[in-house]
Design an enzyme around this catalytic site. Structure first.
Site, PDB file in Angstrom:
ATOM      1  N   THR A  50     -91.781  12.552 -24.785  1.00  8.44           N
ATOM      2  CA  THR A  50     -91.232  11.349 -24.164  1.00  8.44           C
ATOM      3  C   THR A  50     -90.250  11.708 -23.055  1.00  8.44           C
ATOM      4  O   THR A  50     -90.309  11.151 -21.956  1.00  8.44           O
ATOM      5  CB  THR A  50     -90.539  10.483 -25.232  1.00  8.44           C
ATOM      6  OG1 THR A  50     -91.437  10.294 -26.314  1.00  8.44           O
ATOM      7  CG2 THR A  50     -90.152   9.140 -24.674  1.00  8.44           C
ATOM      8  N   TYR A 113    -101.404   2.036 -27.526  1.00  9.04           N
ATOM      9  CA  TYR A 113    -102.112   0.929 -26.897  1.00  9.04           C
ATOM     10  C   TYR A 113    -103.197   0.387 -27.819  1.00  9.04           C
ATOM     11  O   TYR A 113    -103.299  -0.808 -27.998  1.00  9.04           O
ATOM     12  CB  TYR A 113    -102.701   1.325 -25.536  1.00  9.04           C
ATOM     13  CG  TYR A 113    -103.206   0.126 -24.759  1.00  9.04           C
ATOM     14  CD1 TYR A 113    -102.327  -0.689 -24.066  1.00  9.04           C
ATOM     15  CD2 TYR A 113    -104.553  -0.190 -24.740  1.00  9.04           C
ATOM     16  CE1 TYR A 113    -102.781  -1.796 -23.367  1.00  9.04           C
ATOM     17  CE2 TYR A 113    -105.022  -1.286 -24.050  1.00  9.04           C
ATOM     18  CZ  TYR A 113    -104.132  -2.096 -23.363  1.00  9.04           C
ATOM     19  OH  TYR A 113    -104.583  -3.189 -22.687  1.00  9.04           O
ATOM     20  N   TYR A 139     -96.253  13.416 -34.030  1.00  8.83           N
ATOM     21  CA  TYR A 139     -95.100  12.766 -33.402  1.00  8.83           C
ATOM     22  C   TYR A 139     -95.145  11.287 -33.775  1.00  8.83           C
ATOM     23  O   TYR A 139     -95.914  10.519 -33.209  1.00  8.83           O
ATOM     24  CB  TYR A 139     -95.179  12.970 -31.898  1.00  8.83           C
ATOM     25  CG  TYR A 139     -93.957  12.592 -31.101  1.00  8.83           C
ATOM     26  CD1 TYR A 139     -92.837  12.002 -31.668  1.00  8.83           C
ATOM     27  CD2 TYR A 139     -93.934  12.842 -29.738  1.00  8.83           C
ATOM     28  CE1 TYR A 139     -91.733  11.672 -30.897  1.00  8.83           C
ATOM     29  CE2 TYR A 139     -92.837  12.516 -28.962  1.00  8.83           C
ATOM     30  CZ  TYR A 139     -91.737  11.924 -29.547  1.00  8.83           C
ATOM     31  OH  TYR A 139     -90.658  11.597 -28.774  1.00  8.83           O
ATOM     32  N   LYS A 167     -92.480  15.198 -36.120  1.00  6.60           N
ATOM     33  CA  LYS A 167     -91.296  14.769 -35.368  1.00  6.60           C
ATOM     34  C   LYS A 167     -91.238  13.264 -35.565  1.00  6.60           C
ATOM     35  O   LYS A 167     -92.173  12.554 -35.238  1.00  6.60           O
ATOM     36  CB  LYS A 167     -91.428  15.125 -33.892  1.00  6.60           C
ATOM     37  CG  LYS A 167     -90.282  14.605 -33.045  1.00  6.60           C
ATOM     38  CD  LYS A 167     -90.478  15.015 -31.601  1.00  6.60           C
ATOM     39  CE  LYS A 167     -89.473  14.481 -30.615  1.00  6.60           C
ATOM     40  NZ  LYS A 167     -88.231  13.993 -31.038  1.00  6.60           N
TER      41      LYS A 167
END
Length: 172
Positions: A50, A113, A139, A167
């Site tokens: 990110t 999405y 993640y 994570k």
């Protein structure tokens, strides 16, 4: 025969993706940043997460960031490359490119999405790990994917030899 999972340890830091004043990748600044992090004593690098603004980069830019980071790290610390994409096949393609570039592992989100069910999540993550033949860190970042990874799915994924960690980013 069960393989031993690689041991992930220490401080693995997200790597920022620097841009110049014209919005182009600044690979010299990236290399300087990676050098600063490695010399500072981090235990691993996580480019194209990110903080690395992966979703704003073209395929070519993503490949250049992963290759530059891996090259600069020079084997001094492991590099776990972000390969997130809403499509499993694209994530696999990025994971294979990461392997070819010399990554030590990859990090993937759930498909953002497009919402998938638990079986879809299992297939997504297992496919990335198996096709890339690299350790995978899941993640879980529901604030961006709008799809948290349920504990039941995480437990099943933890049984896979190549899925080595998670994570988990949350505001809760």
């Amino acid at each position: 025969m069960m393989l031993a999972k690689p041991r992930i340890r220490g401080l693995i830091v997200p790597v920022l993706t620097p841009f110049d004043d014209h919005g182009r990748l600044d690979l010299a600044a990236l290399k300087s940043h990676v050098e600063f992090l490695v010399e500072g004593g981090v235990h691993g690098l996580f480019p194209l997460g990110t903080a690395g603004e992966f979703a704003l980069l073209s395929r070519d830019e993503r490949l250049r960031v992963m290759e530059s980071t891996i090259d600069c790290a020079g084997g001094r610390v492991p590099v776990y490359v972000g390969v997130a994409d809403p499509g499993t096949n694209n994530a696999i393609d990025y994971a294979r490119a990461a392997k070819d570039a010399g990554a030590d592992g990859v990090v993937a989100t759930s498909p953002y999405y497009y919402k998938v069910d638990d079986d879809g999540l299992l297939t997504h993550f297992r496919s990335i790990a198996e096709e890339a033949e690299l350790p995978l860190i899941i993640y879980n970042i529901p604030s961006w994917t709008y799809q948290p990874i349920p504990l039941s799915v995480a437990e099943k994924l933890a049984e896979h030899d190549l899925i080595v960690g998670m994570k988990y980013t949350t505001n809760d």
